[in-house]
Motif scaffolding. Structure first.
Motif, mmCIF file in Angstrom:
data_model
loop_
_atom_site.group_PDB
_atom_site.id
_atom_site.type_symbol
_atom_site.label_atom_id
_atom_site.label_comp_id
_atom_site.label_asym_id
_atom_site.label_seq_id
_atom_site.Cartn_x
_atom_site.Cartn_y
_atom_site.Cartn_z
ATOM 1 N N VAL A 168 -5.870 -41.735 -102.983
ATOM 2 C CA VAL A 168 -7.328 -41.582 -102.863
ATOM 3 C C VAL A 168 -7.685 -40.864 -101.560
ATOM 4 C CG1 VAL A 168 -9.521 -42.817 -102.662
ATOM 5 C CG2 VAL A 168 -7.802 -43.586 -104.312
ATOM 6 N N ASP A 169 -7.048 -41.255 -100.461
ATOM 7 C CA ASP A 169 -7.316 -40.595 -99.180
ATOM 8 C C ASP A 169 -6.965 -39.113 -99.242
ATOM 9 O OD1 ASP A 169 -8.286 -42.854 -97.893
ATOM 10 O OD2 ASP A 169 -6.311 -43.448 -97.148
ATOM 11 N N TYR A 170 -5.894 -38.798 -99.953
ATOM 12 C CA TYR A 170 -5.495 -37.401 -100.130
ATOM 13 C C TYR A 170 -6.602 -36.610 -100.824
ATOM 14 C CZ TYR A 170 -2.631 -33.436 -101.719
ATOM 15 O OH TYR A 170 -2.132 -32.186 -101.959
ATOM 16 N N ALA A 171 -7.222 -37.234 -101.834
ATOM 17 C CA ALA A 171 -8.303 -36.570 -102.568
ATOM 18 C C ALA A 171 -9.581 -36.496 -101.740
ATOM 19 C CB ALA A 171 -8.570 -37.306 -103.879
ATOM 20 N N LEU A 172 -9.802 -37.484 -100.863
ATOM 21 C CA LEU A 172 -11.012 -37.515 -100.046
ATOM 22 C C LEU A 172 -10.959 -36.548 -98.870
ATOM 23 C CD1 LEU A 172 -11.669 -41.367 -99.764
ATOM 24 C CD2 LEU A 172 -13.045 -39.715 -101.053
ATOM 25 N N ASP A 173 -9.781 -36.203 -98.431
ATOM 26 C CA ASP A 173 -9.605 -35.420 -97.216
ATOM 27 C C ASP A 173 -10.075 -33.970 -97.421
ATOM 28 O OD1 ASP A 173 -8.769 -34.214 -94.877
ATOM 29 O OD2 ASP A 173 -6.805 -35.169 -94.869
ATOM 30 N N PRO A 174 -11.081 -33.537 -96.684
ATOM 31 C CA PRO A 174 -11.555 -32.145 -96.834
ATOM 32 C C PRO A 174 -10.465 -31.113 -96.571
ATOM 33 C CG PRO A 174 -13.122 -33.444 -95.544
ATOM 34 C CD PRO A 174 -11.890 -34.294 -95.708
ATOM 35 N N ASP A 232 -8.303 -46.576 -93.817
ATOM 36 C CA ASP A 232 -7.839 -45.841 -94.989
ATOM 37 C C ASP A 232 -8.225 -46.607 -96.238
ATOM 38 O OD1 ASP A 232 -5.628 -47.741 -95.697
ATOM 39 O OD2 ASP A 232 -4.794 -47.030 -93.801
ATOM 40 N N PHE A 233 -8.007 -45.985 -97.401
ATOM 41 C CA PHE A 233 -8.474 -46.606 -98.645
ATOM 42 C C PHE A 233 -7.639 -47.831 -99.012
ATOM 43 C CE2 PHE A 233 -9.484 -46.893 -103.204
ATOM 44 C CZ PHE A 233 -10.877 -46.863 -103.116
ATOM 45 N N GLY A 234 -6.390 -47.884 -98.558
ATOM 46 C CA GLY A 234 -5.611 -49.105 -98.760
ATOM 47 C C GLY A 234 -6.270 -50.283 -98.056
ATOM 48 N N GLN A 235 -6.780 -50.053 -96.839
ATOM 49 C CA GLN A 235 -7.504 -51.092 -96.126
ATOM 50 C C GLN A 235 -8.805 -51.431 -96.840
ATOM 51 O OE1 GLN A 235 -6.394 -48.770 -92.215
ATOM 52 N NE2 GLN A 235 -7.743 -50.441 -91.685
ATOM 53 N N THR A 236 -9.469 -50.416 -97.393
ATOM 54 C CA THR A 236 -10.710 -50.660 -98.130
ATOM 55 C C THR A 236 -10.462 -51.562 -99.332
ATOM 56 O OG1 THR A 236 -11.680 -48.548 -97.437
ATOM 57 C CG2 THR A 236 -12.575 -49.560 -99.412
ATOM 58 N N LEU A 237 -9.379 -51.282 -100.073
ATOM 59 C CA LEU A 237 -9.039 -52.143 -101.211
ATOM 60 C C LEU A 237 -8.756 -53.559 -100.749
ATOM 61 C CD1 LEU A 237 -6.715 -49.726 -103.243
ATOM 62 C CD2 LEU A 237 -9.043 -50.423 -103.827
ATOM 63 N N GLY A 238 -8.024 -53.700 -99.647
ATOM 64 C CA GLY A 238 -7.737 -55.017 -99.108
ATOM 65 C C GLY A 238 -9.002 -55.718 -98.638
ATOM 66 N N TYR A 239 -9.923 -54.979 -98.074
ATOM 67 C CA TYR A 239 -11.193 -55.539 -97.605
ATOM 68 C C TYR A 239 -11.947 -56.200 -98.751
ATOM 69 C CZ TYR A 239 -15.973 -55.603 -95.738
ATOM 70 O OH TYR A 239 -17.237 -55.987 -95.347
ATOM 71 N N LEU A 271 -14.197 -41.942 -91.792
ATOM 72 C CA LEU A 271 -15.633 -42.142 -91.972
ATOM 73 C C LEU A 271 -15.949 -42.616 -93.390
ATOM 74 C CD1 LEU A 271 -18.594 -41.887 -91.093
ATOM 75 C CD2 LEU A 271 -18.474 -39.456 -91.699
ATOM 76 N N ALA A 272 -15.334 -41.978 -94.381
ATOM 77 C CA ALA A 272 -15.580 -42.377 -95.774
ATOM 78 C C ALA A 272 -15.220 -43.838 -95.998
ATOM 79 C CB ALA A 272 -14.781 -41.478 -96.718
ATOM 80 N N ASN A 273 -14.091 -44.271 -95.457
ATOM 81 C CA ASN A 273 -13.675 -45.664 -95.653
ATOM 82 C C ASN A 273 -14.500 -46.635 -94.823
ATOM 83 O OD1 ASN A 273 -11.202 -45.839 -97.520
ATOM 84 N ND2 ASN A 273 -10.710 -44.083 -96.226
ATOM 85 N N ASP A 274 -14.985 -46.208 -93.659
ATOM 86 C CA ASP A 274 -15.939 -47.036 -92.911
ATOM 87 C C ASP A 274 -17.162 -47.316 -93.772
ATOM 88 O OD1 ASP A 274 -14.493 -47.262 -90.538
ATOM 89 O OD2 ASP A 274 -15.363 -45.457 -89.661
ATOM 90 N N LEU A 275 -17.673 -46.265 -94.422
ATOM 91 C CA LEU A 275 -18.871 -46.408 -95.253
ATOM 92 C C LEU A 275 -18.582 -47.227 -96.504
ATOM 93 C CD1 LEU A 275 -20.305 -42.779 -94.940
ATOM 94 C CD2 LEU A 275 -21.142 -44.858 -93.818
ATOM 95 N N PHE A 276 -17.409 -47.023 -97.121
ATOM 96 C CA PHE A 276 -17.038 -47.808 -98.296
ATOM 97 C C PHE A 276 -17.067 -49.300 -97.981
ATOM 98 C CE2 PHE A 276 -14.250 -44.122 -100.040
ATOM 99 C CZ PHE A 276 -15.375 -43.532 -100.593
ATOM 100 N N GLN A 277 -16.691 -49.658 -96.752
ATOM 101 C CA GLN A 277 -16.618 -51.059 -96.355
ATOM 102 C C GLN A 277 -17.923 -51.570 -95.760
ATOM 103 O OE1 GLN A 277 -13.092 -51.847 -93.938
ATOM 104 N NE2 GLN A 277 -11.976 -50.223 -95.001
ATOM 105 N N GLY A 278 -18.929 -50.707 -95.703
ATOM 106 C CA GLY A 278 -20.200 -51.122 -95.131
ATOM 107 C C GLY A 278 -20.155 -51.271 -93.627
ATOM 108 N N GLY A 279 -19.179 -50.662 -92.982
ATOM 109 C CA GLY A 279 -19.059 -50.746 -91.528
ATOM 110 C C GLY A 279 -19.850 -49.631 -90.864
ATOM 111 N N PHE A 280 -21.160 -49.761 -90.847
ATOM 112 C CA PHE A 280 -22.009 -48.665 -90.382
ATOM 113 C C PHE A 280 -21.883 -48.439 -88.878
ATOM 114 C CE2 PHE A 280 -24.088 -50.305 -94.269
ATOM 115 C CZ PHE A 280 -23.944 -49.165 -95.055
#
Length: 289
Positions: A178-184, A144-151, A99-108
């Motif tokens: 980053v995903d490790y830090a984001l994961d609740p 994942d955040f690797g995909q977000t960076l690539g996006y 969800l966090a990476n969906d939002l980072f990429q603007g994929g609402f």
């Protein structure tokens, strides 16, 4: 404080590994006058190939003597519905990071799907054991955040074969941290001193993934002239497809292994040679068999 110390150790380990890879064995650059060799070298994007091949062999050995046997027992002992339940629970636990990476990429729209899947599967799906959301037509997707960076146009950097973790690159390695830090669940594990739940989740995820791809990996190995190079190319194709949201997370290998006979007899050799182009700023990788 307990979390900060342990997370700091993770960052330190990742940094140390990156430095070791950077100063380790490098592949010799080809003669600049040999255009074909230079092109192949650039397309492979693997300047650390000697070290990467060494770690590949170590990982392959560990897979053969530890992971593969356990994956076989897992596949044999558990009925299919139980294996599906394991995968469903693991996917559901990854939902906050997705969800966090969906939002980072603007994929609402995709963020809405992720939120809906998490709420439905956590309740009607009995803590994620049953993928009820899929029955409602809300399909799973990974992010994942690797995909977000690539996006956002971040380059992958040189190909890396990491000990235990397997294929990667600097962009994806950064993304994992980053995903490790984001994961609740990371915070829950360390704050309440139950970090073992993250280990169990990671182990189950790896075991389930290995079991599901057991035959495909064996067929891929039988049909490959150079298994290392095939895995390298396959990983890069998979990640580029994932960045474009064009990869079916359940079907990573089937497009390459479909035509390889089960017994390996007269199996066509699989030679994947990545060629890169640019489409909307995102590198595209094609294959040649």
């Amino acid at each position: 404080m307990h979390f900060e110390v342990k997370f700091g150790r993770v960052l330190l380990a990742a940094g140390t590994l990156s430095v070791a890879l950077a100063i380790g064995g490098c592949a010799s650059e080809p003669d600049p006058s040999d255009e074909a060799a230079v092109q192949a070298y650039n397309e492979a994007n693997d300047p650390l190939e000697p070290m990467n091949r060494y770690f590949f062999e170590v990982n392959h050995f560990l897979d053969e003597v530890i992971v593969k046997p356990f994956a076989g027992y897992y596949h044999t002992a558990l009925p299919q519905f139980a294996q599906d339940s394991v995968r469903n629970v693991v996917r559901n636990l990854h939902s906050p990071t997705i969800l966090a990476n969906d939002l980072f990429q603007g994929g609402f729209d995709r963020a809405g799907d992720t939120s809906s899947r998490f709420l439905i599967n956590s309740t009607l799906g009995v803590a994620g054991l049953i993928d009820v959301a899929d029955m409602f037509g809300i399909k799973y997707h990974d992010e994942d955040f690797g995909q977000t960076l690539g996006y956002y146009g971040s380059g992958e950097g040189p190909y890396l074969m990491l000990p235990i973790l397997g294929p990667s690159n600097p962009r994806d390695l950064t993304g994992k941290i980053v995903d490790y830090a984001l994961d609740p669940l990371t915070w829950v594990g360390y704050i309440y001193n139950v970090g073992w739940i993250n280990t169990v989740r990671g182990g189950l995820e790896g075991l389930d993934t290995r079991a599901r791809n057991m035959q495909a990996i064996e067929e891929l190995q039988k049909g490959s002239v150079d298994f290392y190079a095939t895995i390298r190319s396959l990983y890069r194709q998979h990640r580029n497809d994932a960045i474009r949201n064009g990869e079916d997370p359940d079907d990573m290998l089937s497009g390459i292994t479909t035509d390889i006979p089960e017994d390996g007899a007269n199996a066509p050799t699989v030679m994947l040679t990545p060629t890169t182009t640019q489409t909307d700023g995102v590198p595209q990788v094609s294959e040649a068999n």
